[in-house]
Design a protein around this motif. Structure first.
Motif, PDB file in Angstrom:
ATOM      1  N   ALA A   1      18.701  46.345  78.831  1.00 13.45           N
ATOM      2  CA  ALA A   1      18.299  46.763  80.177  1.00 13.45           C
ATOM      3  C   ALA A   1      17.565  48.095  80.181  1.00 13.45           C
ATOM      4  O   ALA A   1      17.126  48.564  81.234  1.00 13.45           O
ATOM      5  N   MET A   2      17.419  48.722  78.997  1.00 11.52           N
ATOM      6  CA  MET A   2      16.647  49.960  78.900  1.00 11.52           C
ATOM      7  C   MET A   2      15.153  49.731  79.113  1.00 11.52           C
ATOM      8  O   MET A   2      14.380  50.684  79.116  1.00 11.52           O
ATOM      9  N   ALA A   3      14.743  48.460  79.239  1.00  8.73           N
ATOM     10  CA  ALA A   3      13.336  48.175  79.539  1.00  8.73           C
ATOM     11  C   ALA A   3      12.956  48.648  80.938  1.00  8.73           C
ATOM     12  O   ALA A   3      11.776  48.750  81.264  1.00  8.73           O
ATOM     13  N   ALA A   4      13.939  48.950  81.773  1.00  7.74           N
ATOM     14  CA  ALA A   4      13.683  49.441  83.140  1.00  7.74           C
ATOM     15  C   ALA A   4      13.118  50.864  83.088  1.00  7.74           C
ATOM     16  O   ALA A   4      13.278  51.569  82.089  1.00  7.74           O
ATOM     17  N   PRO A   5      12.455  51.322  84.164  1.00  4.82           N
ATOM     18  CA  PRO A   5      12.031  52.730  84.224  1.00  4.82           C
ATOM     19  C   PRO A   5      13.225  53.678  84.076  1.00  4.82           C
ATOM     20  O   PRO A   5      14.339  53.339  84.474  1.00  4.82           O
ATOM     21  N   THR A   6      12.990  54.861  83.530  1.00  5.71           N
ATOM     22  CA  THR A   6      14.096  55.789  83.232  1.00  5.71           C
ATOM     23  C   THR A   6      14.908  56.207  84.458  1.00  5.71           C
ATOM     24  O   THR A   6      16.135  56.314  84.359  1.00  5.71           O
ATOM     25  N   PRO A   7      14.291  56.448  85.646  1.00  4.13           N
ATOM     26  CA  PRO A   7      15.142  56.763  86.809  1.00  4.13           C
ATOM     27  C   PRO A   7      16.137  55.644  87.118  1.00  4.13           C
ATOM     28  O   PRO A   7      17.277  55.908  87.508  1.00  4.13           O
ATOM     29  N   VAL A   8      15.713  54.392  86.907  1.00 13.62           N
ATOM     30  CA  VAL A   8      16.623  53.259  87.118  1.00 13.62           C
ATOM     31  C   VAL A   8      17.770  53.317  86.113  1.00 13.62           C
ATOM     32  O   VAL A   8      18.935  53.105  86.459  1.00 13.62           O
ATOM     33  N   SER A   9      17.432  53.626  84.854  1.00 14.91           N
ATOM     34  CA  SER A   9      18.473  53.739  83.825  1.00 14.91           C
ATOM     35  C   SER A   9      19.471  54.817  84.212  1.00 14.91           C
ATOM     36  O   SER A   9      20.684  54.657  84.029  1.00 14.91           O
ATOM     37  N   ALA A  10      18.970  55.947  84.743  1.00 16.18           N
ATOM     38  CA  ALA A  10      19.855  57.052  85.133  1.00 16.18           C
ATOM     39  C   ALA A  10      20.821  56.609  86.224  1.00 16.18           C
ATOM     40  O   ALA A  10      21.985  57.021  86.250  1.00 16.18           O
ATOM     41  N   LEU A  11      20.353  55.750  87.119  1.00 16.51           N
ATOM     42  CA  LEU A  11      21.213  55.290  88.214  1.00 16.51           C
ATOM     43  C   LEU A  11      22.125  54.151  87.773  1.00 16.51           C
ATOM     44  O   LEU A  11      23.336  54.176  87.989  1.00 16.51           O
ATOM     45  N   VAL A  12      21.527  53.149  87.090  1.00 18.40           N
ATOM     46  CA  VAL A  12      22.265  51.934  86.720  1.00 18.40           C
ATOM     47  C   VAL A  12      23.365  52.243  85.717  1.00 18.40           C
ATOM     48  O   VAL A  12      24.487  51.771  85.827  1.00 18.40           O
ATOM     49  N   HIS A  13      23.052  53.058  84.702  1.00 19.12           N
ATOM     50  CA  HIS A  13      23.974  53.236  83.589  1.00 19.12           C
ATOM     51  C   HIS A  13      24.887  54.445  83.750  1.00 19.12           C
ATOM     52  O   HIS A  13      25.564  54.841  82.814  1.00 19.12           O
ATOM     53  N   SER A  14      24.876  55.031  84.931  1.00 19.97           N
ATOM     54  CA  SER A  14      25.820  56.128  85.142  1.00 19.97           C
ATOM     55  C   SER A  14      26.865  55.748  86.180  1.00 19.97           C
ATOM     56  O   SER A  14      28.057  55.739  85.897  1.00 19.97           O
TER      57      SER A  14
END
Length: 577
Positions: free
Chosen positions: A209-222
């Protein structure tokens, strides 16, 4: 509405609601209050469709953290996604994601939990495939299919809870505790939570799921998608007692911690290292939940959300500076050029390691001391402490590659630390990463945890952390493919690097098998036998009849004459007999 205004309006509203949630939560804790709201949408005879909302200190506190992180991420996206033509679409998707998570948080009803749960799955798919290339599509499909397994188990819980007369599970927890059906419902809930929180064997979707934009990663994975499973189990914690399945959950979550920690040491993709670190921390939360300590799991969930969101945001800044390169072997010496980002990165990394008096220390140290105090076998105990050492190991390795090594990318480079929108958003989370641990430990626990242990066990966390950090430092100095050199053999390093072949199993094994089985069913039944004996078969029969009748019409006189002669001959033959 232009791009800037929608970002600022979203940031302002989310931040305002976050403050409102915080003050409401303080009021609820002081007065020991719970508010249960029911809104009757429609009532037909004895059937009433009701929307329920549960507001207590736990849901308000979690909501405050989700709203704070999402507001900061949207503000950060204004700069990070500035070259995006459809920024409004991106912001709306993020807002939908946050709304789904809030619906999940405040639901005492399993139906509305499913709405939030499915909303998270659907919007996360849209966000993972946001960049619309083949890698993103594959990662999005893996994410969606893995999460659908959990959705199916939630649907089974909904059908099973019909036996109780209502879907408001919050009323039945004490009653279900002494019931045989509790075993079934809690087992289904545990499996659903394992898919959403990416425990073994459903782990492979989280790094993908790291293929998403980094702001999404910051929200999704925290604080949102991956913590939904943990939060669900915290809500259902009264059911999780004296179950055989809990022992399996403890083992699987311990193995998830261990596997993610080892894989992070072999990974060279900056975002995947942080994703595997998230996976390790999720394993820690699930394992402490399966030991019957939901308050500790909730505490670690909240502290982890802050520094992990900050870590992803720092990674996004660094990837931007490096011409969109994510390979840590090409980075190095960035602390000389972007000192503020490096400061945020280092503090969030140290909070992740559990360095004293940062956010992660208060929850992690407490969890490990409770593990030392518990009656556990040696395997689980070793998994806990070895995984803690590995956390320190890959963190020091990451710091060595990013901050200490020489810069390896290109001769002409432009590293600057003056993107004030990104820096302001990171400063908010930096402050929270430092103070949230102590603040939450005062608020959540109304009584102090007094843990009496021998000095050697009390200092065990410090010993393991120092040992892991020292090994990480020594092995990072051994050369560019350092850990591979240390392990010597290619086969074992590739096995450990790709998460014990789990992506191969979930992608080529389970998913490919079921999808190819579906394709064969489609080909042989839908487009084969059923087609032959229904639609296409009927079409062929009618077509042949039509051709036959047309032949009669075009040759009518000759055919009728021939038919008349034939019938006369048959008639005469019958008379003669």
């Amino acid at each position: 509405m232009n791009k800037i205004s929608i970002c600022f309006i979203s940031f302002f509203f989310l931040f305002f609601f976050s403050l409102m949630s915080f003050f409401s939560m303080m009021f609820f804790i002081v007065n020991n209050m719970v508010i249960f709201l029911e809104w009757e949408i429609i009532s037909i005879n004895s059937l009433s469709i009701v929307m329920s909302i549960l507001l207590d200190w736990m849901s308000l506190l979690f909501m405050m953290f989700v709203l704070l992180i999402s507001s900061v991420v949207i503000y950060y996206s204004k700069s990070y996604m500035s070259s995006e033509l459809n920024l409004n679409r991106f912001i709306i998707l993020v807002l939908l994601f946050v709304f789904s998570m809030i619906l999940l948080i405040i639901s005492p009803n399993i139906i509305s939990i499913l709405l939030g749960w499915d909303g998270l799955g659907l919007v996360s798919y849209c966000l993972v495939i946001y960049y619309q290339n083949v890698k993103s599509y594959n990662a999005g499909m893996l994410t969606a299919l893995s999460n659908r397994v959990g959705d199916v188990f939630i649907l089974m819980v909904i059908s099973w809870m019909l036996n109780y007369g209502s879907w408001n599970y919050i009323f039945y927890l004490m009653f279900m505790k002494n019931d045989f059906e509790m075993q079934m419902i809690s087992s289904l809930i545990i499996i659903a939570a394992m898919t959403k929180s990416a425990q073994i064997p459903f782990s492979s979707w989280l790094p993908a799921a790291m293929a998403a934009p980094t702001p999404v990663s910051a929200l999704v994975h925290s604080s949102t998608l991956v913590t939904a499973g943990v939060y669900l189990l915290i809500r259902f914690n009264l059911l999780l007692v004296d179950m055989l399945f809990l022992k399996f959950l403890l083992l699987l979550s311990g193995l998830t911690m261990f596997m993610a920690g080892i894989s992070a040491n072999y990974e060279f993709d900056l975002k995947k290292i942080i994703a595997l670190s998230t996976l390790s921390q999720l394993g820690l939360m699930m394992s402490i939940l399966s030991m019957g300590m939901p308050d500790l799991a909730f505490f670690h969930l909240l502290t982890h959300a802050m520094f992990k969101a900050l870590l992803f945001m720092c990674a996004g800044v660094i990837i931007h500076m490096m011409n969109d390169t994510q390979d840590i072997r090409l980075m190095g010496g960035i602390s000389n050029y972007i000192p503020m980002t490096s400061l945020c990165m280092n503090i969030s990394n140290l909070a992740l390691c559990g360095i004293p008096f940062l956010a992660g220390f208060y929850s992690k140290d407490l969890i490990l001391e409770m593990v030392s105090l518990s009656n556990l076998n040696l395997l689980i105990y070793m998994l806990y402490y070895f995984s803690t050492g590995l956390t320190m190991f890959y963190t020091i390795r990451l710091i060595m590659y990013l901050m200490v090594n020489d810069y390896n990318l290109i001769g002409v480079y432009n590293l600057y630390d003056e993107d004030y929108i990104m820096l302001r958003s990171m400063m908010i989370l930096l402050f929270m990463s430092v103070v949230s641990g102590s603040m939450l430990s005062w608020m959540i626990f109304l009584y102090p945890y007094m843990i009496y242990l021998p000095f050697s066990l009390k200092m065990m966390v410090i010993y393991i952390s120092l040992l892991g950090g020292m090994l990480g430092y020594l092995i990072s100095n051994m050369g560019i493919y350092s850990v591979n050199k240390f392990m010597m053999t290619y086969n074992i390093s590739s096995f450990l690097c790709i998460m014990w072949f789990m992506p191969n199993l979930s992608t080529y094994g389970l998913s490919y098998y079921f999808l190819s089985m579906g394709q064969n069913l489609l080909k042989n039944i839908d487009l084969g036998w059923s087609e032959m004996y229904s639609g296409q078969g009927m079409y062929n029969i009618l077509k042949n009849y039509s051709i036959f009748y047309n032949f009669y019409q075009m040759n009518n006189f000759k055919i009728y004459l021939f038919s008349f002669i034939m019938w006369m001959m048959i008639f005469l033959f019958m008379l003669m007999i």
